[in-house]
Design an enzyme around this catalytic site. Structure first.
Site, PDB file in Angstrom:
ATOM      1  N   HIS A  99      65.865  17.018   6.966  1.00  0.00           N
ATOM      2  CA  HIS A  99      66.984  17.833   7.460  1.00  0.00           C
ATOM      3  C   HIS A  99      68.244  17.582   6.630  1.00  0.00           C
ATOM      4  CE1 HIS A  99      65.063  17.888  11.758  1.00  0.00           C
ATOM      5  NE2 HIS A  99      64.272  18.391  10.831  1.00  0.00           N
ATOM      6  N   HIS A 262      62.386  26.424  12.201  1.00  0.00           N
ATOM      7  CA  HIS A 262      62.417  25.000  11.901  1.00  0.00           C
ATOM      8  C   HIS A 262      61.398  24.638  10.822  1.00  0.00           C
ATOM      9  CE1 HIS A 262      63.773  20.941  12.658  1.00  0.00           C
ATOM     10  NE2 HIS A 262      62.522  20.569  12.451  1.00  0.00           N
ATOM     11  N   ASP A 266      62.290  22.524   7.429  1.00  0.00           N
ATOM     12  CA  ASP A 266      61.533  21.409   6.860  1.00  0.00           C
ATOM     13  C   ASP A 266      61.038  21.731   5.456  1.00  0.00           C
ATOM     14  OD1 ASP A 266      61.877  19.798   9.065  1.00  0.00           O
ATOM     15  OD2 ASP A 266      59.915  20.230   9.944  1.00  0.00           O
ATOM     16  N   HIS A 289      54.489  19.039   6.439  1.00  0.00           N
ATOM     17  CA  HIS A 289      55.098  18.185   5.427  1.00  0.00           C
ATOM     18  C   HIS A 289      54.119  17.888   4.298  1.00  0.00           C
ATOM     19  CE1 HIS A 289      58.840  17.576   7.518  1.00  0.00           C
ATOM     20  NE2 HIS A 289      58.226  17.156   8.601  1.00  0.00           N
TER      21      HIS A 289
END
Length: 314
Positions: A99, A262, A266, A289
């Site tokens: 973030h 969101h 990321d 991720h």
């Protein structure tokens, strides 16, 4: 990364500054880690490129003593559950950096030193909005160096899984930083965000989106983490996550289809490990991720697929 003898000049994409920048004054914030649950104080210092050091640099501190320095470099990335982590050769690490990195990139803070007195960057309210607000309050100083982008020259694709579990990431040439992200979640259906990344679109459409998860999954994960000695979600609270119970979010959503936004947040943070914004279109199906890292790792490994580029307007 390849360094061209002469970096080509390109037209400045709308919404971006022509020169690199750093903070006008130091920034200080504190909070607790999403996974460790520990209190942490962060101080971000302005920095100008000097002595071969540039970009974003993390300094782990303890009682005023430096434990280690970590430059943002894909080679230092280490796989961790539900976050992005860097760790140097001495075992000193920083986690949950995505973030903050996304906010620094989108606010065009190209060079800075991030000092923190614990391993994990604070989760704050679960979004990037507090970082954006704090960075804007500090202000930005333009540096006497032209803005650099990573210009993608040909498509690169990574994929994993099949059917409903398939994940696919694609990056291909574009004149702007474009993203198209799709994700699905039972009870909320298919979600999609498609747009052009600029400092303003990040601040209004992406940064307010929060980390999210189902409460019924979080509790077993926390317990399992304690058993295995792996800190995971120990600091998760409704105050710092979009907590899902059944088919609703406690307190409601901040933005339409907040969950996919969101994922975009990321993704921007993870791709910033490359060291600069992109001139590319990034398409992502069910990003994570791990998949985000696989994409940027594959791109950088193919030295014919990208080049540095600077703005002719600088």
């Amino acid at each position: 990364m390849p360094v061209d003898a002469e970096i080509p000049r390109i037209k400045l994409p709308p919404g971006w500054q022509a020169s690199e920048g750093t903070l006008a004054r130091p920034l200080a914030l504190s909070g607790h880690g999403l996974h460790t649950g520990r209190r942490v104080q962060v101080r971000i210092q302005p920095m100008t490129p000097a002595g071969g050091r540039r970009g974003i640099v993390f300094r782990r501190m303890r009682k005023g003593r430096e434990l280690g320095v970590l430059e943002v470099d894909p080679a230092l990335r280490r796989a961790q559950p539900l976050c992005t982590m860097l760790r140097n050769a001495d075992g000193v690490g920083v986690r949950t950096i995505e973030h903050l990195l996304a906010s620094l990139l989108a606010c065009e803070i190209d060079h800075a030193v991030v000092e923190l007195d614990a391993e994990e960057v604070p989760i704050l309210d679960g979004s990037a909005a507090p970082w954006v607000d704090a960075i804007r309050a500090c202000g930005r100083i333009a540096l006497d160096t032209p803005k650099r982008f990573i210009r993608v020259l040909r498509p690169v694709v990574v994929a994993d899984g099949t059917g409903d579990q398939r994940r696919e990431m694609r990056i291909e040439p574009a004149a702007r930083y474009e993203l198209s992200v799709r994700n699905d979640l039972r009870g909320f259906g298919d979600m999609h965000w498609d747009g052009v990344l600029t400092p303003e679109t990040f601040a209004t459409e992406i940064a307010p989106s929060r980390s999210y998860g189902r409460v019924k999954w979080a509790v077993p994960a926390i317990i399992a983490g304690y058993v295995r000695g792996v800190p995971i979600l120990r600091g998760a609270r409704p105050s710092c996550t979009a907590s899902i119970v059944g088919k609703r979010v406690l307190g409601g959503m901040r933005l339409p289809e907040e969950f996919v936004r969101h994922r975009v947040l990321d993704l921007i943070g993870d791709l910033s490990l490359a060291g600069a914004p992109l001139l590319a279109r990034v398409s992502a199906l069910r990003p994570s991720h791990e998949m985000n890292f696989r994409l940027i790792d594959a791109l950088l490994a193919d030295t014919d697929a990208w080049r540095w580029a600077e703005f002719s307007d600088a």
